[in-house]
Structures are given as C-alpha cells and as structure tokens.
Design a protein around this motif. Sequence first.
Motif, mmCIF file in Angstrom:
data_model
loop_
_atom_site.group_PDB
_atom_site.id
_atom_site.type_symbol
_atom_site.label_atom_id
_atom_site.label_comp_id
_atom_site.label_asym_id
_atom_site.label_seq_id
_atom_site.Cartn_x
_atom_site.Cartn_y
_atom_site.Cartn_z
ATOM 1 N N TYR A 165 105.699 57.569 110.214
ATOM 2 C CA TYR A 165 106.166 58.853 110.729
ATOM 3 C C TYR A 165 105.248 59.981 110.251
ATOM 4 C CZ TYR A 165 108.986 62.916 111.758
ATOM 5 O OH TYR A 165 109.405 64.128 112.232
ATOM 6 N N GLY A 166 104.704 59.842 109.055
ATOM 7 C CA GLY A 166 103.792 60.863 108.539
ATOM 8 C C GLY A 166 102.561 61.007 109.416
ATOM 9 N N ASP A 167 101.982 59.875 109.830
ATOM 10 C CA ASP A 167 100.813 59.915 110.707
ATOM 11 C C ASP A 167 101.185 60.464 112.086
ATOM 12 O OD1 ASP A 167 99.165 58.918 108.745
ATOM 13 O OD2 ASP A 167 99.283 56.837 109.429
ATOM 14 N N PHE A 168 102.354 60.072 112.570
ATOM 15 C CA PHE A 168 102.811 60.536 113.875
ATOM 16 C C PHE A 168 103.039 62.053 113.855
ATOM 17 C CE2 PHE A 168 106.359 61.044 117.042
ATOM 18 C CZ PHE A 168 105.597 60.775 118.169
ATOM 19 N N GLU A 169 103.611 62.547 112.775
ATOM 20 C CA GLU A 169 103.868 63.978 112.663
ATOM 21 C C GLU A 169 102.562 64.776 112.669
ATOM 22 O OE1 GLU A 169 106.908 66.839 110.166
ATOM 23 O OE2 GLU A 169 105.924 65.195 109.114
ATOM 24 N N LYS A 170 101.530 64.232 112.034
ATOM 25 C CA LYS A 170 100.224 64.902 112.038
ATOM 26 C C LYS A 170 99.672 64.985 113.467
ATOM 27 C CE LYS A 170 98.930 63.462 107.355
ATOM 28 N NZ LYS A 170 98.038 62.589 106.536
ATOM 29 N N ILE A 171 99.870 63.928 114.231
ATOM 30 C CA ILE A 171 99.414 63.914 115.627
ATOM 31 C C ILE A 171 100.177 64.968 116.431
ATOM 32 C CG2 ILE A 171 99.397 62.552 117.757
ATOM 33 C CD1 ILE A 171 98.902 60.070 116.005
ATOM 34 N N LEU A 172 101.477 65.077 116.190
ATOM 35 C CA LEU A 172 102.282 66.069 116.895
ATOM 36 C C LEU A 172 101.838 67.488 116.541
ATOM 37 C CD1 LEU A 172 105.902 64.623 116.584
ATOM 38 C CD2 LEU A 172 104.297 64.388 118.466
ATOM 39 N N GLU A 173 101.579 67.712 115.268
ATOM 40 C CA GLU A 173 101.149 69.037 114.829
ATOM 41 C C GLU A 173 99.788 69.392 115.439
ATOM 42 O OE1 GLU A 173 101.277 68.688 110.622
ATOM 43 O OE2 GLU A 173 103.447 69.058 110.495
ATOM 44 N N GLN A 174 98.887 68.405 115.477
ATOM 45 C CA GLN A 174 97.573 68.641 116.073
ATOM 46 C C GLN A 174 97.707 68.958 117.558
ATOM 47 O OE1 GLN A 174 94.789 65.427 115.557
ATOM 48 N NE2 GLN A 174 93.223 66.374 116.842
ATOM 49 N N ALA A 175 98.564 68.215 118.250
ATOM 50 C CA ALA A 175 98.773 68.457 119.680
ATOM 51 C C ALA A 175 99.361 69.848 119.900
ATOM 52 C CB ALA A 175 99.698 67.388 120.254
ATOM 53 N N ALA A 176 100.287 70.252 119.028
ATOM 54 C CA ALA A 176 100.897 71.570 119.154
ATOM 55 C C ALA A 176 99.869 72.668 118.916
ATOM 56 C CB ALA A 176 102.053 71.699 118.170
ATOM 57 N N ASN A 177 99.009 72.462 117.922
ATOM 58 C CA ASN A 177 97.965 73.450 117.621
ATOM 59 C C ASN A 177 96.967 73.567 118.770
ATOM 60 O OD1 ASN A 177 99.039 74.028 115.110
ATOM 61 N ND2 ASN A 177 97.793 72.503 114.043
#
Length: 212
Positions: A165-177
């Motif tokens: 989930y930690g890696d997935f959350e980073k991907i989500l944050e990057q996509a949001a940015n």
Amino acid sequence: MNEKKKASGTDKLVNAVIAVAIAAFVCAGVYATYGKISEGIEEKAITNGEKEADVEYLAKQANMTVEDYLAQYGLTLSDTVTKDSTESDMTDNMTIENYLKYTGMEQTADQVISDAGLTDTVTKDTLWKDFMPQMPVKMVYDETTFNQIKEQLALGDDVTMDMSYGDFEKILEQAANEAQAAAEETAQTAAPDAEQAPEETAAADEAQQPQG
C-alpha cells in the motif's frame, strides 16, 4: 465505534481501514482550519464531517477523561498524541493489536499479520502507521475500487493489488501531482489568450467603423 462487526476475513480489515485510516492524498485540504471557535460550533463541524474528530471530542463522546480514553488503547498524552490530535493521528500511533480493538474487529493481530504475509516482518506491537504501508493493496481496496482508481488515473499493468500500500500510495500521490501540474499549465496557457481577447475584439470593432 467499538461495536462488533460480523464481516469476516479481509473484508473486515478493509472496512476498518476505510472507516478510520484516511489516506493523505485523499484528505489533503478537506478539513477546514479553525481558530478560536466555541465548543458547540466545533462539535457541529465534526458531526457534519467538516472537521475530523479529535481525541478530546472522542473522549467526551465516550464519557471518559482524555487520559482514560487513551489508556484503553495503550496510549498516553504526549508530544505525539495530545487532546487535539485527530482520530487518524491517534489510530496511527496505536499498535496493531490496539487498532483492531479500537475498530471492534474480531480478528487477532496475528491473523491480520498472517493475511498480510508479514509474519517475519512485524509483530502485534508494531504501530499501525508502520504496518499499513507494508500491507498489500488488496487488504485496503476491493477489486472494483482498485480497478476504478487504475482506470481514472490511467495506471499501467505494473500496478497490481499485490503491491504494498505504501508503494501504491506514492503512485497515487505522483499521479495527483502530475494532474495538478497539468491543470496549472493549462490555466497559464489559457491566461494570455484571455487577456488578448478584449484587444482583438476592440481591433475588430475599430476595423468595422466607417472610414471618414
């Protein structure tokens, strides 16, 4: 909050995570910032979902002192957890065992750790904030929700429910940015056109005036 749930297995953990642990990329900017406001207004804001419940509010709802309320979940007042700490900050600092107690789940910490495949990595005394990033995504989102997120953000096949989930959350944050940066760039590109429009209109009007 501590009412027992009849759901079983992974579903119970999913429900608990969704109910209590709010991902940062989702809640950023959701909660309003409050100055000195009356207790009644603040409680109304919490009730309406405009402000996240804090420890003092939760203790009051349970008819307990803040100290006693925290103690039942293995917490004490400190620099890390104060009466003003949000519910999510409070639960982040609970051990896995106490987090499950707080959410009313019937699964033991050992069962949850085993389901996550982390028996050699964490223990029941590991803090929830340290455990959750290591959990597989499938323990946080069901397949339908996961696929919707992937589709909306156009994520590749390398993003799976088995990743942490930690890696997935980073991907989500990057996509949001990236989405925010694209929106800002679009706005900046459109701004000069908007400024030129009145000038072009004036020039067109002038061209239509009879020449005398």
